[in-house]
Design an enzyme around this catalytic site. Structure first.
Site, PDB file in Angstrom:
ATOM      1  N   MET A  94       0.830  -1.212   0.000  1.00  0.00           N
ATOM      2  CA  MET A  94       0.000   0.000   0.000  1.00  0.00           C
ATOM      3  C   MET A  94       0.874   1.277   0.000  1.00  0.00           C
ATOM      4  O   MET A  94       2.077   1.206   0.183  1.00  0.00           O
ATOM      5  CB  MET A  94      -0.903   0.002   1.231  1.00  0.00           C
ATOM      6  CG  MET A  94      -1.815  -1.202   1.301  1.00  0.00           C
ATOM      7  SD  MET A  94      -2.746  -1.281   2.836  1.00  0.00           S
ATOM      8  CE  MET A  94      -3.812   0.150   2.685  1.00  0.00           C
ATOM      9  N   HIS A  95       0.216   2.391  -0.162  1.00  0.00           N
ATOM     10  CA  HIS A  95       0.762   3.744   0.080  1.00  0.00           C
ATOM     11  C   HIS A  95       1.838   4.230  -0.893  1.00  0.00           C
ATOM     12  O   HIS A  95       2.173   5.411  -0.895  1.00  0.00           O
ATOM     13  CB  HIS A  95       1.333   3.893   1.500  1.00  0.00           C
ATOM     14  CG  HIS A  95       0.530   3.258   2.575  1.00  0.00           C
ATOM     15  ND1 HIS A  95      -0.742   3.663   2.879  1.00  0.00           N
ATOM     16  CD2 HIS A  95       0.809   2.220   3.420  1.00  0.00           C
ATOM     17  CE1 HIS A  95      -1.202   2.900   3.877  1.00  0.00           C
ATOM     18  NE2 HIS A  95      -0.283   2.025   4.205  1.00  0.00           N
TER      19      HIS A  95
ATOM     20  N   ASP B 204      -2.915  -4.653   0.361  1.00  0.00           N
ATOM     21  CA  ASP B 204      -2.534  -6.015   0.771  1.00  0.00           C
ATOM     22  C   ASP B 204      -3.143  -6.440   2.104  1.00  0.00           C
ATOM     23  O   ASP B 204      -3.443  -7.627   2.298  1.00  0.00           O
ATOM     24  CB  ASP B 204      -1.011  -6.213   0.757  1.00  0.00           C
ATOM     25  CG  ASP B 204      -0.234  -5.261   1.653  1.00  0.00           C
ATOM     26  OD1 ASP B 204      -0.849  -4.370   2.273  1.00  0.00           O
ATOM     27  OD2 ASP B 204       0.998  -5.409   1.731  1.00  0.00           O
TER      28      ASP B 204
HETATM   29  C1  XUL Z   1       0.079  -1.165   5.518  1.00  0.00           C
HETATM   30  C2  XUL Z   1       1.466  -1.143   5.022  1.00  0.00           C
HETATM   31  C3  XUL Z   1       2.137  -2.399   4.664  1.00  0.00           C
HETATM   32  C4  XUL Z   1       2.425  -2.401   3.205  1.00  0.00           C
HETATM   33  C5  XUL Z   1       3.372  -3.517   2.791  1.00  0.00           C
HETATM   34  O1  XUL Z   1      -0.341   0.084   5.956  1.00  0.00           O
HETATM   35  O2  XUL Z   1       2.079  -0.124   4.889  1.00  0.00           O
HETATM   36  O3  XUL Z   1       1.409  -3.484   5.032  1.00  0.00           O
HETATM   37  O4  XUL Z   1       1.213  -2.460   2.538  1.00  0.00           O
HETATM   38  O5  XUL Z   1       2.949  -4.744   3.075  1.00  0.00           O
END
Ligand code: XUL
Length: 503
Positions: free
Chosen positions: A81-82, A240
């Site tokens: 994410m992000h 994810d």
């Molecule tokens: C959730 C997060 C992680 C990434 C990588 O906020 O930053 O779980 O998605 O897995």
């Protein structure tokens, strides 16, 4: 027989699994990569590596399975994410993506607070200004790379870039979009006031879909590259953690999932947005309509052990050795508490329960008695104690659960899961299928295609919690002592981390 594909574009690898309509894994494929760190606290990856990995994985699935492309009805992509992906006017990637664990945006997170206001940020987006979330990364680009911002026409999240390559449509889904801090959690759409305050043109963002909505069929070009049919439907997908929650069957209040991958995440579903007033855990939209979730994120979970293994177990020079097994064996031979060695897993700063981009990893109490196995044990214990910290915040804001279900690579280690059960003082139910995110995507695609009547029905048929790992009362008590030490080390170092950053 018809088939479905789930894909997970992770931080250390991309996985794809072909499922039949009974939820059985038919074939799988995987590609590995790493991220670059041009400066301490930075974390970047080239989005083209994700697309190359996805296209190779899909091609491999079709080759290995020898099924007809028309029999693959649907496909769903989840991913880290992000991360900020930017495309130019020709839809070319402008630069490497700034990832979820990147900590360069301390000043921009403060700017976000000033421009939007702390209270509005929390009540509209569900979270305080976070260095890891996408809005601060956009402000960083605007401030430090104005020429790139000038050329940027589209802003995307990692899995949305893959969906774009598959369908040529610019979309996102509610679960991933809420990790940008630009989404209004209540309307489940972009917050126009926040976009205006940050001067981010809405047209650069994708259309927001519910995660299980169909965004389109595949393009002819993508179908040629991957070997799939242009009729295969592509759903909007999910971040994810929401995807893994579906794969673990966490779609109603009362259950918590623990997904131990690069990050380690405790996740619970809620019927309305529930906030921690101190912002120590995150609130986002879930990938199931009309539900939300809270999650506590330990940034350096599997990531810490992977880093240690790469530096000190030399996987490249011993390709025949199963490094994870070797680590487990060494840890099993060391005593609880790693003979006084304590690890804080803050290699990439931390989010939960310490919202602290300055924090860094610490080994405390090193003595000549310590072997490599002690260090590995200290890492497993430090990550488990971080989960304990996170669980206590969740419990404190009224999130209760009958069961904790665990998935992700870390769930394969019986010693690590035992340490976690002892630290949390709770039995941990290990999922039979560890690739929860990929399974979650296949479940959403099955429901979207109509093969399954609903997500809940598919979960009943295809999600299998396995046996529970139960701790020992004596060990639990001993971990209480280490927990107090672990907490006091962070408290003592909190200001020192800031000093270290400034010097
Ligand atoms: C959730 C997060 C992680 C990434 C990588 O906020 O930053 O779980 O998605 O897995």
């Amino acid at each position: 027989m018809v088939f479905f594909i789930g894909i997970d574009v992770g931080t250390s690898n991309t996985k794809a699994i072909l499922f039949d309509q009974e939820g059985n894994e038919v074939v799988s494929s995987q590609r590995y990569y790493s991220f670059s760190q041009p400066q301490p606290g930075y974390a970047e990856q080239d989005p083209e590596i994700w697309w190359q990995s996805v296209s190779e994985c899909l091609h491999e699935l079709m080759q290995k399975s020898q099924i007809s492309s028309e029999s693959v009805l649907g496909l769903g992509v989840t991913g880290q994410m992000h991360g900020l992906v930017m495309l130019d006017k020709e839809d070319k990637v402008l630069c490497d993506s700034i990832l979820w664990c990147d900590q360069r945006t301390i000043a921009e997170a403060a700017m976000l607070d000033r421009l939007v206001g702390k209270e509005t940020l929390l009540s509209v987006t569900g979270n305080p200004a976070l260095t890891g979330f996408t809005a601060a990364k956009i402000l960083w680009v605007k401030t430090h790379k104005p020429e790139l911002w000038e050329r940027c026409q589209k802003i995307m999240l990692p899995k949305d870039y893959i969906n774009y390559k598959l369908t040529n449509i610019h979309t996102t889904d509610v679960s991933d979009a809420s990790g940008t801090q630009l989404l209004d959690l209540t309307t489940r759409d972009w917050s126009e006031p926040i976009l205006n305050q940050l001067a981010i043109p809405k047209k650069r963002l994708g259309k927001v879909f519910e995660s299980g909505d169909v965004v389109g069929p595949m393009t002819k070009e993508a179908s040629q590259i991957t070997g799939l049919s242009p009729k295969t439907i592509v759903i909007a997908g999910a971040g994810d953690q929401a995807a893994a929650a579906i794969g673990n069957g966490i779609v109603k209040p009362g259950l918590i999932s623990l997904n131990l991958g690069s990050s380690g995440v405790l996740f619970a579903t809620t019927k309305t947005p529930v906030y921690d007033p101190q912002g120590r855990i995150h609130t986002l939209c879930h990938a199931v309509k009309d539900t939300w979730h809270v999650m506590a994120v330990t940034q350096g979970a599997g990531l810490s052990l992977k880093w240690f293994a790469e530096q000190f177990y030399h996987p490249d020079t011993n390709p025949a050795v199963d490094i994870n097994k070797l680590i487990d064996n060494e840890v099993e031979k060391t005593p609880l508490g790693a003979s006084g060695l304590v690890f804080l897993p803050y290699l990439m700063g931390e989010r939960s329960p310490h919202l602290d981009p300055y924090a860094r990893g610490v080994f405390f109490g090193i003595a000549p008695i310590h072997t490599r196995g002690h260090f590995s044990r200290a890492i497993m214990e430090g990550v488990a104690l971080s989960f304990k910290d996170c669980l206590s915040v969740m419990t404190g804001i009224g999130i209760h659960s009958d069961e904790i279900r665990m998935s992700g690579g870390g769930a394969n280690s019986s010693i690590w899961t035992t340490i976690i059960a002892n630290c949390l003082k709770r039995p941990i139910r290990i999922m039979k299928e560890k690739e929860a995110g990929v399974r979650g995507m296949a479940i959403l695609a099955m429901a979207a295609s109509g093969t399954e009547p609903s997500i809940e029905d598919a979960i009943k048929r295809f999600v299998h919690p396995g046996s529970s790992v139960v701790g020992e009362a004596d060990d639990m008590e001993q971990y209480e002592k280490y927990y107090r030490l672990y907490q006091s080390i962070y408290r003592s170092l909190k200001e020192t981390f800031v000093l270290a950053h400034e010097s």
